[in-house]
Structure formats: structure tokens, C-alpha cells
Design a protein around this motif. Structure first.
Motif, PDB file in Angstrom:
ATOM      1  N   GLY A 438     -18.290   7.467  33.839  1.00 32.91           N
ATOM      2  CA  GLY A 438     -17.399   7.364  32.684  1.00 32.91           C
ATOM      3  C   GLY A 438     -16.975   8.646  32.028  1.00 32.91           C
ATOM      4  N   ILE A 439     -17.278   9.804  32.616  1.00 31.01           N
ATOM      5  CA  ILE A 439     -16.818  11.071  32.044  1.00 31.01           C
ATOM      6  C   ILE A 439     -15.327  11.209  32.344  1.00 31.01           C
ATOM      7  CG2 ILE A 439     -17.065  13.574  32.050  1.00 31.01           C
ATOM      8  CD1 ILE A 439     -19.414  11.985  30.822  1.00 31.01           C
ATOM      9  N   THR A 440     -14.514  11.331  31.305  1.00 30.33           N
ATOM     10  CA  THR A 440     -13.054  11.336  31.466  1.00 30.33           C
ATOM     11  C   THR A 440     -12.444  12.720  31.320  1.00 30.33           C
ATOM     12  OG1 THR A 440     -12.776  10.841  29.108  1.00 30.33           O
ATOM     13  CG2 THR A 440     -12.866   8.975  30.621  1.00 30.33           C
ATOM     14  N   THR A 441     -13.206  13.686  30.839  1.00 28.29           N
ATOM     15  CA  THR A 441     -12.695  15.039  30.654  1.00 28.29           C
ATOM     16  C   THR A 441     -12.774  15.814  31.974  1.00 28.29           C
ATOM     17  OG1 THR A 441     -14.902  15.508  29.777  1.00 28.29           O
ATOM     18  CG2 THR A 441     -13.125  15.249  28.187  1.00 28.29           C
ATOM     19  N   PRO A 442     -12.016  16.906  32.098  1.00 27.92           N
ATOM     20  CA  PRO A 442     -12.056  17.690  33.347  1.00 27.92           C
ATOM     21  C   PRO A 442     -13.465  18.187  33.664  1.00 27.92           C
ATOM     22  CG  PRO A 442     -10.174  18.338  32.007  1.00 27.92           C
ATOM     23  CD  PRO A 442     -11.007  17.433  31.146  1.00 27.92           C
ATOM     24  N   VAL A 443     -13.817  18.141  34.933  1.00 28.12           N
ATOM     25  CA  VAL A 443     -15.137  18.586  35.390  1.00 28.12           C
ATOM     26  C   VAL A 443     -14.948  19.672  36.436  1.00 28.12           C
ATOM     27  CG1 VAL A 443     -17.296  17.905  36.497  1.00 28.12           C
ATOM     28  CG2 VAL A 443     -16.111  16.296  34.976  1.00 28.12           C
ATOM     29  N   ASN A 444     -15.521  20.851  36.186  1.00 30.17           N
ATOM     30  CA  ASN A 444     -15.404  21.925  37.178  1.00 30.17           C
ATOM     31  C   ASN A 444     -16.498  21.773  38.233  1.00 30.17           C
ATOM     32  OD1 ASN A 444     -17.798  23.822  36.781  1.00 30.17           O
ATOM     33  ND2 ASN A 444     -17.004  23.776  34.683  1.00 30.17           N
ATOM     34  N   THR A 445     -16.312  22.426  39.358  1.00 33.32           N
ATOM     35  CA  THR A 445     -17.286  22.346  40.452  1.00 33.32           C
ATOM     36  C   THR A 445     -17.899  23.702  40.771  1.00 33.32           C
ATOM     37  OG1 THR A 445     -15.464  22.528  42.043  1.00 33.32           O
ATOM     38  CG2 THR A 445     -16.228  20.306  41.489  1.00 33.32           C
ATOM     39  N   LEU A 446     -17.884  24.609  39.801  1.00 34.57           N
ATOM     40  CA  LEU A 446     -18.561  25.888  39.979  1.00 34.57           C
ATOM     41  C   LEU A 446     -20.070  25.659  40.036  1.00 34.57           C
ATOM     42  CD1 LEU A 446     -16.533  27.997  37.374  1.00 34.57           C
ATOM     43  CD2 LEU A 446     -16.274  28.022  39.868  1.00 34.57           C
ATOM     44  N   PRO A 447     -20.813  26.572  40.654  1.00 35.83           N
ATOM     45  CA  PRO A 447     -22.267  26.373  40.718  1.00 35.83           C
ATOM     46  C   PRO A 447     -22.902  26.151  39.353  1.00 35.83           C
ATOM     47  CG  PRO A 447     -21.601  28.145  42.195  1.00 35.83           C
ATOM     48  CD  PRO A 447     -20.380  27.779  41.401  1.00 35.83           C
ATOM     49  N   SER A 448     -22.364  26.788  38.296  1.00 36.08           N
ATOM     50  CA  SER A 448     -22.956  26.686  36.963  1.00 36.08           C
ATOM     51  C   SER A 448     -22.711  25.338  36.309  1.00 36.08           C
ATOM     52  CB  SER A 448     -22.404  27.794  36.064  1.00 36.08           C
ATOM     53  OG  SER A 448     -20.996  27.682  35.940  1.00 36.08           O
ATOM     54  N   MET A 449     -21.885  24.485  36.915  1.00 36.69           N
ATOM     55  CA  MET A 449     -21.592  23.184  36.306  1.00 36.69           C
ATOM     56  C   MET A 449     -22.839  22.329  36.141  1.00 36.69           C
ATOM     57  SD  MET A 449     -21.759  20.356  38.611  1.00 36.69           S
ATOM     58  CE  MET A 449     -20.347  19.314  38.339  1.00 36.69           C
ATOM     59  N   VAL A 450     -23.884  22.604  36.952  1.00 39.23           N
ATOM     60  CA  VAL A 450     -25.101  21.795  36.868  1.00 39.23           C
ATOM     61  C   VAL A 450     -25.801  21.960  35.521  1.00 39.23           C
ATOM     62  CG1 VAL A 450     -25.451  21.860  39.357  1.00 39.23           C
ATOM     63  CG2 VAL A 450     -26.508  23.628  37.923  1.00 39.23           C
ATOM     64  N   LEU A 451     -25.465  23.035  34.801  1.00 38.83           N
ATOM     65  CA  LEU A 451     -26.086  23.284  33.495  1.00 38.83           C
ATOM     66  C   LEU A 451     -25.213  22.796  32.349  1.00 38.83           C
ATOM     67  CD1 LEU A 451     -27.628  26.827  34.069  1.00 38.83           C
ATOM     68  CD2 LEU A 451     -28.544  24.565  34.622  1.00 38.83           C
TER      69      LEU A 451
END
Length: 683
Positions: A438-451
Motif C-alpha cells: 500500500g505504499i503509494t509514494t515514489p520508492v527508489n531502488t538505491l542500496p540505501s533504500m533499505v534504511l
């Protein structure tokens, strides 16, 4: 023969002039009456028909109600139900006639005595202070004119009143008046006023309530029960005495009236509830087509929970910061919503509008992806320095625990483990998991996204945690349970949303197990409330954002704190103020609910003999849209990287030394993000 003498009466100069003036006056009066009659006839032709006047209100009344029926907000001009003269209680008709126009049934629309008194006061004081207006004149002014105290307006009012009396019966005029006159608080007509001030229709109005309403017409703002209850009661007492003087009630009936005992409707709150109503009201356009009839919007808001939420945020938010809270029931019903510390100061709704970095709370999606890909809570991973494409994530405090279980890594929010998981399963698959939940905002796929570097909304994150609580099935937040007309006609009723299994129940169960550990002995210890709790803290760099999200007894709640300008706040960590606010709210919110154990004893899929999970083989992941529905797309290839070791290291003194950087320290206070590994196994 006697002579008779004719004697003529001679008139003096004064008598002659008097006679002339009298004749001129009579002529003037006759001409005036003729002119007035012409104007009245013209006005009569321009006045709308009775049926048209009944249908003339502009604007729709909308009353928003909490789950228990309490009116929490009223919008638009309120016209209530139209009551015919026979439906209107005699108490209401008598009270209005007594206090506003005692000679109503005797005059032709204009009361000469009242007009004479009005002109006398005008001459004495130099201004209009008494209008002397009849009920018919007030109706004419209410429909066609304004309230400016000008001579020209008064003449037009008289002409219209006389015209109305020739066109309508007394009963019709009184019916129009009682259904149209303004009583304050946005209420037009006695039914709207009764609902506004007593929360029930006017058909069953009592004598005391009728006296209160009748007393409002003179000065709605001054005598409004919601503005000055004592002034309203004092004015009602005057109305009762006037009714007795007019012979409409007996002395015994007047003595039995106790306006002070009338139960007034609760005043609509003007603070945090408005965040919720601002969120739900725009949704009406997509639910109903009715735009004219007065409607009641029944919502899911629980006022007890809402008060607890407001208090929890106000009592725990750091000075200079803002806070937001959303509580969602197991079926998606939003039970409480706070969008800031003070609606009057700032109506910006941080619960549903603001986008902020979730920090380690984002690890929900990281670990869901890991579990689905084959990790298990007891798998052993290596907490060590790592570098991924030049990025070197660090744990809070800069310490590394060495070989620890996945459960420990999650409980103590180990950043290096999350980074390695992201490298292993692929950040694209983590992004897809977030979309799925249900996350509707943009999601990046950089390695740091896990944090948690991708910004998101509080309500979206809360929805995601609610789906885990629902054993992996989607939960859609909603705030409107039904919409009815004020007559009770059903216009809309919420239906259960279509249920989609986002992850297998064993994945959701394992995730709940990890989150329960995080609260029991990890970074979320401040969220303990004496019953099973599963949740996760989140803190962004430089303490700009603090989060705690979790669930217990079927209720999922998300809390965020931070500054609107995203400046650092000393000591703001997810395990401190946000977790404390979460606990303060939940203790009240779930107090009446049965204690529920989590379904964490799950059966994992069997591992094939001789094979280890996560060896870098290609695996296809489904892509999901913003509503969590599968869509077609290119497969995501999981990258090799983190491989759980087969044998865990003993949690002995050597482990403790390495985990604490060579220092034996006391465990931090509850709520503080712990940089160390846990010096004992999670079992």
C-alpha cells in the motif's frame, strides 16, 4: 306676517384652512392607499408561489457523526426537514407568535401599533432601534431583502408583507416563517435549530426547548446556547412569561417549565477531530450523488480513542515538533486520527498528507521480502562492516555484533544486516513489496533504500503494518461507514473491501514474531502495554523523524514526530517519544478489547535436502501496483550476497565483548535504539 331670517354660520380663517387641510389629507390618504395598493398588487405578482418558496433553500447541510452518533462537525446552511403547519408542535407556534408578533392573527401583515412605536423611538433616539416588524415582515425581509436599517428598505418590507398577506393564508405564512427564519449556528428553520441545539427533530420539541428556540430570533448570536448558555436560558424564561401574559399557557404550565434542565447537544469539537473530517469529507463526491437534501455522514471515528490520541501526541511530542497518529481497526476502519499538535494553529494534516522518511520502520518491507525469499528468524547472519557500490552503512553507535540471528538483527535494527539483505534479494523486490502493502509514494531502488530513505505517509505505513496484523491480507483504510438523509434514507453503506493475500500467512506470522521481539526486548521496549504487542521503531539521520508503528488486540497504530522544516530534534528517536505516545494511546484504545495472542507459531515451507536458501539463483517476483494488485512486468533478478551460515556462534563472553566493542555496558533505558547485539539467544 312675520319675517323669517336665514342665519348663515360664518367660518373664520382658521376653520377654512383646517377644512382645506383635512380635505387634502383625505385625498392624500386615498391617493396613498391607491398607490400602495398598486405597489402591493405589483409585488404580489412578483412573489414566488408557496411551493416555490418551500423549495428555495440554497446549499446542503452536512452533519458529520462519530461512530456513536455524536455530531462532530456541521457544514453548510442547515435547513432541516420541512414541517407543515400541522406537523409543527403547538408549543413552537405559540412561543414564536407570543414573543415575535402577539397580534399576528389580527393585523393584515403590518401592525400599526408596532410601526408607530418604531417611528417614535426613531425620532427620540435618532436611529432605528425597534423595527416593529411583524412575522410577515420578517419573512419578507428574510426571503427578499437584507437587514440594513434604512427607511427605503422598511417601505419595501411593508409592501412585500402586505402582498404576502393577500397571497397566502396566515397558516401558510407561519409555516414559511418557522421553516425559514435564521436561529443562529447556521440553522434555518425550527427543525434545523432543534437538531443543531438539541440533536433531535422539532416534531417532539418540548415547551422549554420551544422557548429557547423562539428566544433566539431576536439576536441569534447573543442568545445561542452554544455561545452563551446562560443568556439562552434567561431569554427562554422571558419567552415563557410572555406566553403566559398572552394567555397561551397557564401559570401552572409556566411554572413547570425548567429551561435549565434542557439537555443541549454536545458542541462539535474544533481541534483534532477536524483533521479526520477534513480527510473523509472530500470522499463524499465519489460515494453519493445527492447534493441538495440535508445528509448525515456516519464515520468510523471513536471519540474516546480520538481524545486519547490527542492527549498522547500533545503529552509526548518534543518541544517545537509536530506529531501525527493514525489508528486502524482490523477491518480498515480508521478509529482515530491526529494530524498535528493543534488544528487551530495549523490545519495541515501530517497523518495523510505529509511525506517523510520512515527510517528503520521501512525494514518491515526489507524483512518481509527476506522471509518470502527463504530467510528464517533463526538464521544466522554476520553483522559486520559492508560496502555496497561505495555506500558504507553503519549501525547506530558504530558497533558490530558478529554472528547473530535474523531475529536479533531486526530487534536491534541492525543497518548492516538490512543492507546485506537488500543486496541479496534486490532492492527492486523490496520496492515491490512496499507497493504490494500500500505504499503509494515514489520508492527508489538505491542500496540505501533499505534504511527508509524513500518518503512515505503515516497512513500508508500504518496500513502496511495492519496488513501484517491481518495475516498478510490487505487492509484498506476507510472513514465513512454510511451516509443517510436526515430522514433516515440510506444513500451509502460501506462494504467489506475485496481481500487479497499479499504474502503467505507464514510470512506474516514470522514478521509478527520478529516485531514482537523488537518490542519485548529490542528497540521498541517503550511500547510495552502489558499485552502482546508487535511493532517497529524508525529514526532518520540526525533525528529528523521518529516513528513507531505496531499493533495489538486487532488495532494497528502509527505514530510520527518531527519538525515541518525537517530540522534535527535532539533525542528524537523512534523508541523514545513516538513509542511512548503509541503506548499511552494504545493503553486506552484497547482497554476494553480482549487480549489476543499472535499467530507466530508458523510452519515454514520445507527446505530441500542439500540446498541452502539465498544462493543467488534467479527467482521471479511479481510486480504490484499502488493498490497491492499484481501486474505484469519484467522479473526481478535477486543478487547474490548475504548467505546465512549453517552454524551459529555461541553467545558466550567472547560474543558479548565483540558485540559491545570490548565494553560491558548497562543496557540502555527503554526506548533507546540499542547499537549492540543481544547478549542472549532469542528463543
Amino acid at each position: 306676517m312675520a319675517r323669517t331670517r336665514k342665519i348663515s354660520k360664518e367660518r373664520g380663517p382658521m376653520g377654512t384652512w383646517f377644512l382645506r387641510i383635512a380635505k387634502a389629507g383625505v385625498v392624500a390618504v386615498l391617493l396613498g392607499v391607491m398607490v400602495l395598493g398598486i405597489f402591493v398588487a405589483i409585488a404580489r405578482g412578483e412573489i414566488d408561489s408557496f411551493e416555490d418558496l418551500k423549495a428555495s433553500p440554497n446549499g446542503q447541510m452536512i452533519r458529520v457523526r462519530a461512530a456513536d452518533g455524536t455530531v462532530i462537525q456541521s457544514l453548510g446552511p442547515s435547513f432541516g426537514r420541512w414541517l407543515t403547519i400541522n406537523q409543527l408542535p403547538s408549543e413552537m407556534k405559540d412561543a414564536m407568535v407570543a414573543v415575535e408578533d402577539r397580534r399576528y392573527y389580527l393585523h393584515p401583515g403590518v401592525d400599526p401599533i408596532g410601526i408607530t412605536r418604531s417611528f417614535y423611538v426613531r425620532a427620540a433616539e435618532g436611529r432605528w432601534t425597534q423595527g416593529g416588524s411583524t412575522i410577515t415582515q420578517q419573512l419578507a425581509r428574510n426571503i427578499y431583502l437584507n437587514n440594513n436599517k434604512e427607511f427605503g428598505r422598511k417601505i419595501r418590507e411593508i409592501i412585500l408583507a402586505l402582498a404576502m398577506e393577500t397571497k397566502f393564508s396566515k397558516d401558510q405564512i407561519l409555516e414559511l416563517y418557522l421553516n425559514k427564519v435564521y436561529f443562529g449556528g447556521g440553522a434555518y428553520g425550527v427543525d434545523a435549530a432543534s437538531r443543531r441545539f438539541f440533536d433531535h427533530g422539532a416534531e417532539n420539541i418540548s415547551l422549554a426547548e420551544a422557548a429557547i428556540i423562539a428566544g433566539l430570533v431576536k439576536a441569534p448570536s447573543r442568545y445561542s446556547p452554544t455561545a452563551d448558555a446562560q443568556a439562552a436560558l434567561d431569554r427562554a424564561t422571558v419567552v415563557v412569561k410572555v406566553m403566559q401574559d398572552a394567555g397561551m399557557i397557564t401559570a401552572a404550565e409556566a411554572a413547570s417549565v425548567e429551561p435549565a434542565e434542557v439537555k443541549l447537544a454536545d458542541e462539535s469539537p474544533q481541534d483534532s477531530v477536524r483533521y479526520f473530517t477534513d480527510w473523509v469529507l472530500p470522499q463524499l463526491d465519489g460515494l453519493i450523488d445527492e447534493t441538495e437534501k440535508p445528509i448525515d455522514v456516519w464515520t468510523t471515528l471513536d471519540l474516546k480513542m480520538q481524545r486519547a490520541a490527542t492527549t498522547a501526541i500533545a503529552s509526548n511530542v518534543p518541544r517545537g515538533a509536530q506529531g501525527a497518529l493514525v489508528a486502524i481497526d482490523r477491518d480498515g476502519a480508521v478509529k482515530a486520527m491526529v494530524g498535528g499538535t493543534d488544528y487551530v494553529t495549523s490545519n495541515y494534516n501530517r497523518a495523510v498528507t505529509a511525506v517523510r522518511q520512515p527510517g528503520s520502520a521501512w525494514k518491515l518491507f526489507v524483512y518481509l521480502t527476506a522471509l518470502e525469499a527463504g530467510f528464517r528468524p533463526e538464521d544466522i547472519v554476520e553483522d559486520k562492516p559492508v560496502e555496497i557500490d561505495g555506500w558504507q552503512p553503519k549501525n547506530s553507535g558504530g558497533n558490530y555484533a558478529g554472528s547473530i540471528s535474523l531475529r536479533t538483527a531486526f530487534a536491534y535494527s541492525k543497518n548492516t544486516i538490512a543492507a546485506q539483505i537488500g543486496q541479496e534479494v534486490g532492492t527492486s523486490s523490496i520496492a515491490n513489496m512496499a507497493r504490494r502493502f500500500g505504499i503509494t509514494t515514489p520508492v527508489n531502488t538505491l542500496p540505501s533504500m533499505v534504511l527508509g530513505t524513500s518518503e512515505t505517509r503515516v497512513i500508508d505505513m500504518t496500513q502496511a503494518f495492519a496488513a501484517v496484523a491481518a495475516n498478510g491480507r490487505n487492509v484498506t483504510p476507510y472513514g465513512i461507514s454510511k451516509v443517510t438523509t436526515i430522514d433516515g434514507e440510506l444513500l451509502y453503506a460501506a462494504k467489506p473491501s475485496s481481500s487479497v493475500q499479499l504474502v503467505d500467512d507464514w510470512v506474516a506470522g514470522a514478521m509478527t514474531d520478529l516485531m514482537q521481539t523488537a518490542v519485548a526486548t529490542g528497540t521498541g521496549r517503550a511500547a510495552n502495554i502489558g499485552r502482546p504487542v508487535a511493532g517497529k521503531t524508525g529514526t532518520t539521520s540526525s533525528n529528523k523523524d521518529g516513528w513507531f508503528l505496531g499493533f495489538s488486540s486487532g488495532l494497528t497504530t502509527g505514530v510520527w514526530m518531527g519538525r515541518d522544516d525537517a530540522r534535527s530534534i535532539g533525542g528524537l528517536e523512534g523508541g523514545r517519544a513516538p513509542a511512548q505516545a503509541w503506548a499511552a494511546f494504545m493503553r486506552v484504545a484497547v482497554a476494553g478489547r480482549p487480549m489476543e495472542k499472535f499467530a507466530t507459531e508458523v510452519t515454514f515451507p520445507e527446505r530441500l535436502e542439500g540446498e541452502e536458501p539465498l544462493l543467488g539463483e534467479e527467482e521471479e517476483f511479481l510486480l504490484f501496483d499502488e493498490n497491492g494488485m499484481p501486474i505484469e512486468g519484467d522479473p526481478v533478478i535477486r543478487d547474490p550476497g548475504l548467505v546465512p551460515t549453517s552454524e551459529p556462534e555461541l553467545l558466550d563472553e567472547g560474543f558479548i565483548e565483540r558485540a559491545t566493542g570490548g565494553r560491558r555496558e548497562q543496557r540502555p533505558a527503554p526506548g533507546v535504539e540499542d547499537p549492540r547485539g543481544l547478549p542472549r539467544p532469542f528463543r
